[in-house]
Design a protein around this motif. Structure first.
Motif, mmCIF file in Angstrom:
data_model
loop_
_atom_site.group_PDB
_atom_site.id
_atom_site.type_symbol
_atom_site.label_atom_id
_atom_site.label_comp_id
_atom_site.label_asym_id
_atom_site.label_seq_id
_atom_site.Cartn_x
_atom_site.Cartn_y
_atom_site.Cartn_z
ATOM 1 N N GLY A 137 3.303 50.849 -24.954
ATOM 2 C CA GLY A 137 2.221 50.772 -23.982
ATOM 3 C C GLY A 137 1.458 49.464 -24.022
ATOM 4 O O GLY A 137 1.599 48.612 -23.137
ATOM 5 N N THR A 138 0.644 49.287 -25.065
ATOM 6 C CA THR A 138 -0.215 48.099 -25.141
ATOM 7 C C THR A 138 0.582 46.806 -25.134
ATOM 8 O O THR A 138 0.184 45.825 -24.498
ATOM 9 C CB THR A 138 -1.087 48.169 -26.410
ATOM 10 N N LEU A 139 1.704 46.788 -25.847
ATOM 11 C CA LEU A 139 2.463 45.551 -25.993
ATOM 12 C C LEU A 139 3.045 45.063 -24.679
ATOM 13 O O LEU A 139 3.126 43.866 -24.436
ATOM 14 C CB LEU A 139 3.585 45.758 -27.021
ATOM 15 N N THR A 140 3.457 45.986 -23.810
ATOM 16 C CA THR A 140 4.161 45.564 -22.594
ATOM 17 C C THR A 140 3.453 45.949 -21.300
ATOM 18 O O THR A 140 3.693 45.324 -20.265
ATOM 19 C CB THR A 140 5.574 46.176 -22.563
ATOM 20 N N ALA A 141 2.596 46.989 -21.330
ATOM 21 C CA ALA A 141 2.039 47.506 -20.080
ATOM 22 C C ALA A 141 0.532 47.332 -19.963
ATOM 23 O O ALA A 141 -0.058 47.793 -18.983
ATOM 24 C CB ALA A 141 2.393 48.990 -19.926
ATOM 25 N N SER A 142 -0.105 46.707 -20.942
ATOM 26 C CA SER A 142 -1.546 46.435 -20.859
ATOM 27 C C SER A 142 -1.768 44.950 -20.578
ATOM 28 O O SER A 142 -1.066 44.102 -21.131
ATOM 29 C CB SER A 142 -2.251 46.821 -22.160
ATOM 30 N N ASN A 143 -2.744 44.669 -19.735
ATOM 31 C CA ASN A 143 -3.080 43.286 -19.407
ATOM 32 C C ASN A 143 -4.151 42.787 -20.379
ATOM 33 O O ASN A 143 -5.279 43.290 -20.393
ATOM 34 C CB ASN A 143 -3.579 43.183 -17.967
ATOM 35 N N ILE A 144 -3.782 41.811 -21.187
ATOM 36 C CA ILE A 144 -4.676 41.320 -22.236
ATOM 37 C C ILE A 144 -5.927 40.682 -21.648
ATOM 38 O O ILE A 144 -7.039 40.851 -22.162
ATOM 39 C CB ILE A 144 -3.933 40.323 -23.139
ATOM 40 N N ARG A 145 -5.769 39.961 -20.544
ATOM 41 C CA ARG A 145 -6.939 39.308 -19.937
ATOM 42 C C ARG A 145 -7.964 40.346 -19.475
ATOM 43 O O ARG A 145 -9.182 40.167 -19.659
ATOM 44 C CB ARG A 145 -6.495 38.451 -18.762
ATOM 45 N N ASP A 146 -7.478 41.431 -18.874
ATOM 46 C CA ASP A 146 -8.397 42.464 -18.400
ATOM 47 C C ASP A 146 -9.096 43.146 -19.564
ATOM 48 O O ASP A 146 -10.309 43.401 -19.512
ATOM 49 C CB ASP A 146 -7.624 43.499 -17.573
#
Length: 646
Positions: A83-92
């Motif tokens: 999830g976090t590694l590929t599907a979360s936007n770090i900037r957001d």
């Protein structure tokens, strides 16, 4: 949940080393980074620092409930690795974190975005991997029960925003469309009603930006009416968000730093050249490296010139490339130009790299230093004490030695039957009953001495103070039996000197009582009496160090016995000592060395002690309830191991 109490309970609970190693492998496979480290922590997060990539799962899942604990830890890894590694936007997420930190409700804001993002990612993962549905169902059942209990506690303690947070979770995960919370305070239920339109938008969220916008709106609407939360239920899913410009965590972990210079290579297509292209008749499309399956050496370039060649597409592979790649690496002079051992080079290079990285003794022991302490000559009192111990164990020694000698004699005399050549047997019935009868036998050749080597590691930590004298009797039995059977062995006491531990320095002493060189020929057996209780014990490091010498032995059967009275304990080793020791045992067994843990108790063995030894040594463990009975319990084990070598 009280963080202090929870962490205390975790430290008292034995770590399931089988599950821990499974979770480590799961984190490595799902992230695609073999070097990522997995840890238990207070919550689930992924650290984007390339120098020490780390993924954590909560240590507090279902304490005492094995199924819930396993499902909770695995779903923590799934949420972060997929999830976090590929599907979360770090900037957001970074912008949300900054907004929360500048608000009056930073704890509420950070936990709210974590909750909303986790729920969005859970649905994403279940679509991508339907097999995870059952794990997430177990997770959801546990969290609903947990937040129901926390809701009651927060109502009693008048923690308004904590109460509202529990209501938000229970509303989102409710099985009914409009649940009623009769026990909640009116202020929180009224506030929840105003938030429902926003919360229900979560089920339409497709991106991190959607959950961030919802979290910001909810925080802004709640902020005027509440003070910040008292409890921490979730930690922010990403650590080290500073200085990042990448959109996803995967981009951040796999980024390539730019070249120090910005020079460009001239386009070769524009150059005037006298070369010409010609297609050779012997070229076939079957020879083309279409699948790019070969391995080639890759280098991290910081200085260089930009070219028009695309990565890994610079040229077709040619015959001899693989040989060229295998010849490159760490340089060094050969042994008299003898290349017969060329196949062993990759293994040697791996060992060199492992040694240079400081991980040869495990990542938990990078600062541990091996210090050898040789035994001195025995004093008259030690000799007298040894003689008394030897007399006490003499009957056990005689019985054990007699058993082994009888088995050796039987092996020498018993013929090998059902052979295709040799002496003709008197039993000729197989001529009639068997299609291919085996009618011959041969007498065994004279059996050589037992092909075995033993190492006995003795825990000399402070907790052995009241047990050391009785332990020495077992060690005397071990030494006397092996010496009578001419089996080489070594006896080593180990401890870490806690008073001398400093930053990057953890001295670990190895008191060599008997070595392989003198165990059969040195008459000074009384040196065993010099073993004394000292300070700490770093078992994983000691096992790896002892295995180094034992693995170099040529004997077919090699055994490593570890006398211990409990959990490993040393500097920066409390929480991970069990896991590191289990890894050391596993690594040693892969070297064809049998490792047996021998637990020395002070009375009835409890379930926790047995679970501890099982987590470290598995089935190969011996539990001794009273150390005074050590010789009686140790003798059958020694007998079983010796018979295995015949």
């Amino acid at each position: 949940m009280d963080r202090r109490i929870t962490m205390f309970r975790f430290r008292e609970t034995n770590v399931d080393t089988r599950l821990f190693r499974q979770l480590q492998d799961l984190a490595s496979v799902l992230t695609g980074f073999p070097d990522i480290n997995f840890y238990y922590s207070y919550g689930s997060a992924i650290d984007l620092d390339q120098s020490s990539m780390k993924l954590t799962a909560s240590a507090n899942w279902g304490i005492g409930d094995v199924k819930t604990h396993e499902a909770g830890a695995k779903t923590d890894i799934l949420l972060r690795a997929i999830g976090t590694l590929t599907a979360s936007n770090i900037r957001d997420l970074q912008s949300c974190l900054q907004a929360n930190n500048h608000s009056a409700l930073p704890k509420f804001g950070n936990q709210l975005i974590t909750l909303l993002e986790n729920i969005r990612l859970e649905e994403f993962i279940k679509r991508e991997r339907p097999g995870t549905t059952e794990l997430f169902a177990t997770r959801r059942v546990y969290l609903k029960r947990f937040f129901t209990q926390q809701l009651e506690a927060n109502i009693t303690r008048s923690l308004a925003l904590d109460e509202l947070f529990c209501l938000i979770y229970l509303l989102i995960e409710s099985d009914t469309p409009d649940p009623v919370f009769t026990q909640a305070n009116r202020q929180q239920t009224d506030q929840l009603e105003t938030l429902k339109p926003l919360l229900f938008q979560l089920f339409e969220a497709k991106r991190s930006r959607d959950t961030v916008e919802l979290a910001n709106q909810i925080r802004d609407r709640v902020e005027p009416n509440y003070t910040d939360m008292a409890h921490t239920y979730f930690i922010f899913p990403v650590a080290d968000l500073t200085g990042g410009t990448e959109e996803t965590a995967f981009d951040k972990l796999t980024r390539t730093d730019p070249l120090a210079n910005d020079s460009q290579e001239e386009d070769p297509s524009t150059e005037k050249s006298e070369t010409f292209e010609q297609e050779f008749a012997t070229w076939h499309s079957e020879n083309e490296n279409a699948d790019r399956s070969q391995n080639f050496m890759q280098f991290d370039l910081e200085e260089g010139t930009r070219s028009s060649l695309m990565g890994e597409g610079a040229r077709e592979t040619e015959e001899g490339d693989q040989a060229l790649a295998s010849m490159q690496g760490s340089s060094g002079s050969s042994d008299q130009n003898d290349y017969a051992n060329m196949e062993a080079m990759p293994k040697q290079q791996d060992q060199q790299q492992e040694s240079s990285s400081g991980n040869v003794y495990g990542r938990e022991n990078q600062n541990a230093v091996k210090i050898i302490k040789e035994a001195r000559a025995s004093t008259p009192s030690e000799t007298e004490q040894y003689a008394a111990f030897a007399e006490d164990i003499a009957p056990i020694k005689r019985r054990l030695s007699r058993t082994i000698e009888k088995m050796l004699e039987y092996k020498r005399q018993a013929p090998r039957r059902q052979l295709t050549s040799g002496r003709l047997s008197k039993k000729l019935l197989p001529v009639v009953t068997d299609e291919f009868p085996r009618l011959f036998y041969k007498k065994n050749e004279e059996s050589k001495e037992l092909d075995a080597a033993f190492t006995l590691l003795v825990d000399c930590s402070a907790s052995m103070l009241d047990k050391m004298e009785d332990t020495k009797k077992g060690i005397v039995l071990f030494h006397e039996v092996l010496k009578s059977l001419a089996i080489p062995h070594t006896i080593i006491g180990f401890w870490e000197e806690a008073t001398s531990v400093k930053d990057n320095y953890q001295p670990n002493y190895f008191h060599v009582i008997h070595s392989f060189n003198d165990s059969l020929y040195q008459s000074d057996s009384a040196r065993i009496m010099q073993l004394e209780a000292q300070e700490d014990n770093r078992d994983g490091f000691s096992i790896r160090a002892a295995a180094e010498e034992l693995s170099a032995r040529s004997e077919k059967n090699r055994f490593l016995l570890v006398f211990s009275d409990g959990e490993p304990a040393a500097a920066d080793y409390t929480e991970n000592g069990i896991i590191d020791t289990n890894l050391a045992v596993s690594e040693t067994r892969k070297k064809d060395i049998d490792v047996i843990g021998i637990f020395l108790a002070e009375g009835e063995i409890g379930e926790q002690e047995d679970s501890l030894m099982q987590n470290i040594y598995g089935k190969e463990r011996l539990m001794i309830p009273t150390v005074t009975d050590l010789p009686d319990h140790f003798a059958p084990l020694l007998k079983r191991l010796l018979l295995r070598t015949i």
